[in-house]
Design an enzyme around this catalytic site. Structure first.
Site, short mmCIF file in Angstrom:
data_model
loop_
_atom_site.label_atom_id
_atom_site.label_comp_id
_atom_site.label_asym_id
_atom_site.label_seq_id
_atom_site.Cartn_x
_atom_site.Cartn_y
_atom_site.Cartn_z
N SER A 1 4.72 2.66 7.98
CA SER A 1 4.38 1.48 7.18
C SER A 1 5.57 1.09 6.31
O SER A 1 6.16 1.91 5.62
CB SER A 1 3.17 1.78 6.29
OG SER A 1 2.01 1.94 7.05
N HIS B 1 0.81 -1.22 0.00
CA HIS B 1 0.00 0.00 0.00
C HIS B 1 0.85 1.27 0.00
O HIS B 1 0.34 2.35 -0.31
CB HIS B 1 -0.98 0.00 1.18
CG HIS B 1 -0.38 0.30 2.52
ND1 HIS B 1 -0.08 -0.67 3.44
CD2 HIS B 1 -0.04 1.47 3.10
CE1 HIS B 1 0.43 -0.11 4.53
NE2 HIS B 1 0.46 1.20 4.35
N ASP C 1 0.25 -7.55 1.47
CA ASP C 1 0.73 -6.17 1.63
C ASP C 1 2.25 -6.10 1.64
O ASP C 1 2.84 -5.36 2.43
CB ASP C 1 0.15 -5.54 2.89
CG ASP C 1 0.17 -4.01 2.83
OD1 ASP C 1 0.31 -3.46 1.73
OD2 ASP C 1 0.06 -3.37 3.90
N THR D 1 3.01 -2.64 9.36
CA THR D 1 2.03 -2.47 8.29
C THR D 1 0.79 -1.68 8.67
O THR D 1 0.20 -1.03 7.83
CB THR D 1 1.60 -3.85 7.74
OG1 THR D 1 0.84 -3.67 6.55
CG2 THR D 1 0.78 -4.63 8.74
N LEU E 1 -6.85 -25.58 -1.79
CA LEU E 1 -7.48 -26.88 -1.57
C LEU E 1 -8.48 -27.20 -2.67
O LEU E 1 -8.67 -28.36 -3.03
CB LEU E 1 -8.20 -26.89 -0.21
CG LEU E 1 -7.30 -27.00 1.02
CD1 LEU E 1 -8.10 -26.70 2.29
CD2 LEU E 1 -6.68 -28.39 1.10
N GLY E 2 -9.14 -26.17 -3.21
CA GLY E 2 -10.13 -26.40 -4.26
C GLY E 2 -11.48 -26.81 -3.70
O GLY E 2 -12.03 -27.85 -4.09
#
Length: 478
Positions: free
Chosen positions: A231, A127, A157, A247, A289-290
């Site tokens: 940050s 960011h 991030d 962050t 994992l699907g």
């Protein structure tokens, strides 16, 4: 009174006196307007110094450690060219009155950390540099250098840059997994653009999740002040090792409330894998994992024979997925993964999002109320695909996974990553950055689910779209 107690009391008294002096000096400095003056004419300020020792006991100091750390913490300066129109983002009026549109340069400041002196690698927050047209890095010795963007990952991030410089100092990566609540840590950064600043505190929590709008989460929480501009800066242990990337801070009243001791940092155990992928590929590829799942409510827990209402209830298993290979079935409840407690759908997604492709995962499952252990290897999660692969009526659109920060804010669906000008999808009204939250093709929550919903193409394809913060509407695709 014993000599040791006398020494301790004297040390505390000196520290309290010095703290009061420093607080008064800082307050007076902030309340007095700054006056420009030539550097040579500036008078040297009076400095109150503590003695190096009390009796034979040296005073503790972070200065030797910080002398090694601060040269590796840098200031990140970004510039972004934006167009400003009195008509806002309305494209029709922008075309009708182009002379009223003006360009403006937005500038912002953040912090960064040199993690590889030989390659010139600098890590910061996504960011901090998001949308920037140009990024420059200012080193602690005053040198300012252009930064080359290597890649970033919005969902963790983290961003990686490279600077062309010699004689750099880098921070060694520490073991953030070894941190315990109560360990001392120090945050270094460039808050408010006033210059490099150091704050100290302790680790308040580890593995912190559930923060809205912050993507995949496994944060270190600290009470060391993390202010605007901090940050991307460094969170270090007392050995001067990098254990986190600062962050975010939580403050519902903004800066007016001051520091309330809720700062968050990305642990190096997570950052290390992301940085390695960005350095080699420029992007992050995650394992999946699907499957699709939902939270376990109290009525569901009772119906499923569970002792408590927690876990991720499997509602769909995609063909050929890691979940299918593990033998997971619809109706199973995942309560832990690699020993990590899974409380619901979001915590399972968060676990998946922090694992690289090829990770071996052990799942603790409840099937018909009985415990079951399954294992599988995570497979690559597709980042995007063309709409024409699903249905000709979506030709020209590219769909991508919804950013995790939006999911943490309560949204589900898929993101329209791009729409080709003049394409069928464009003529049907679909626009870049639309969020498709529902479709007549079937139920879905994410990109794999959206794709699976087109197993049979619907006679009439209607997409429910969210555009901007609150605008929603239905688009009929012809």
């Amino acid at each position: 009174m014993r000599p040791k107690a006398t020494t301790t009391l004297l040390t505390l008294s000196l520290a309290a006196a010095f703290g009061g002096f420093a607080a008064t000096a800082i307050r007076d400095g902030l309340e007095t307007p700054a006056q420009a003056a030539p550097v040579a004419a500036a008078a040297a300020p009076a400095v109150a110094a503590l003695p190096a020792a009390v009796g034979t006991t040296p005073l503790p100091s972070l200065a030797p450690m910080l002398a090694r750390v601060t040269p590796a913490v840098v200031s990140v300066h970004t510039k972004q060219r934006v167009s400003v129109s009195p008509f806002g983002d309305d494209p029709m009026f922008r075309r009708m009155f182009p002379e009223l549109t003006q360009e403006r340069i937005n500038e912002s400041l953040g912090s960064g950390v040199i993690i590889d002196a030989q390659r010139g690698y600098v890590i910061t927050n996504h960011h901090v540099i998001e949308g920037a047209d140009a990024v420059s890095i200012t080193l602690s010795d005053g040198r300012t250098l252009p930064a080359e963007f290597l890649g970033s990952d919005a969902d963790t991030d983290i961003a990686l840059m490279r600077i062309p410089a010699q004689n750099l100092s880098a921070l060694p990566l520490g073991d953030s997994d070894a941190l315990r609540v109560g360990d001392f840590v120090v945050a270094v950064g460039n808050p408010f653009g006033i210059g490099q600043t150091v704050t100290s505190g302790i680790v308040s929590a580890v593995g912190r999740t559930g923060l809205r709008g912050l993507g995949f989460q496994n944060f270190i929480q600290t009470d060391a002040s993390i202010n605007p501009g901090n940050s991307g800066g460094a969170l270090v242990n007392l050995n001067g090792e990098l254990v986190g990337i600062n962050t975010a801070s939580f403050n519902p009243r903004g800066s007016a409330a001051g520091n309330i001791g809720l700062g968050f940092a990305i642990p190096t155990s997570l950052a290390r894998n992301v940085v390695n992928q960005l350095a080699h590929n420029g992007v992050v590829v995650r394992g999946a994992l699907g499957l699709e799942s939902q939270d376990v409510t109290a009525p569901l827990a009772k119906a499923l024979g569970l002792d408590e209402a927690r876990g991720a209830l499997v509602t769909q298993v995609f063909k050929g997925s890691a979940a299918a290979g593990a033998g997971l079935r619809v109706g199973d409840v995942v309560v832990a993964a690699n020993g990590e407690r899974i409380d619901g759908r979001d915590s399972l997604r968060n676990f998946e999002g922090l694992q690289p492709v090829g990770s071996r995962v052990a799942l603790d499952v409840r099937r018909d109320g009985k415990p079951l252990q399954l294992s599988t290897t995570l497979r690559e999660q597709p980042r995007s695909f063309a709409g024409v692969e699903l249905d000709p009526r979506l030709d020209g659109a590219v769909f991508a996974e919804l950013p995790e920060r939006l999911r943490q804010s309560g949204y589900s669906g898929v993101l329209v990553e791009s729409v080709a000008r003049g394409s069928r999808a464009s003529r049907n009204g679909l626009q870049k950055d639309d969020v498709v939250i529902a479709a007549s093709s079937g139920n879905f929550e994410d990109l794999p689910g959206f794709r699976a919903s087109f197993t049979q193409a619907p006679a009439q394809l209607v997409l429910r779209v969210m555009r901007g913060a609150n605008r929603r509407g239905d688009l009929t695709m012809q």
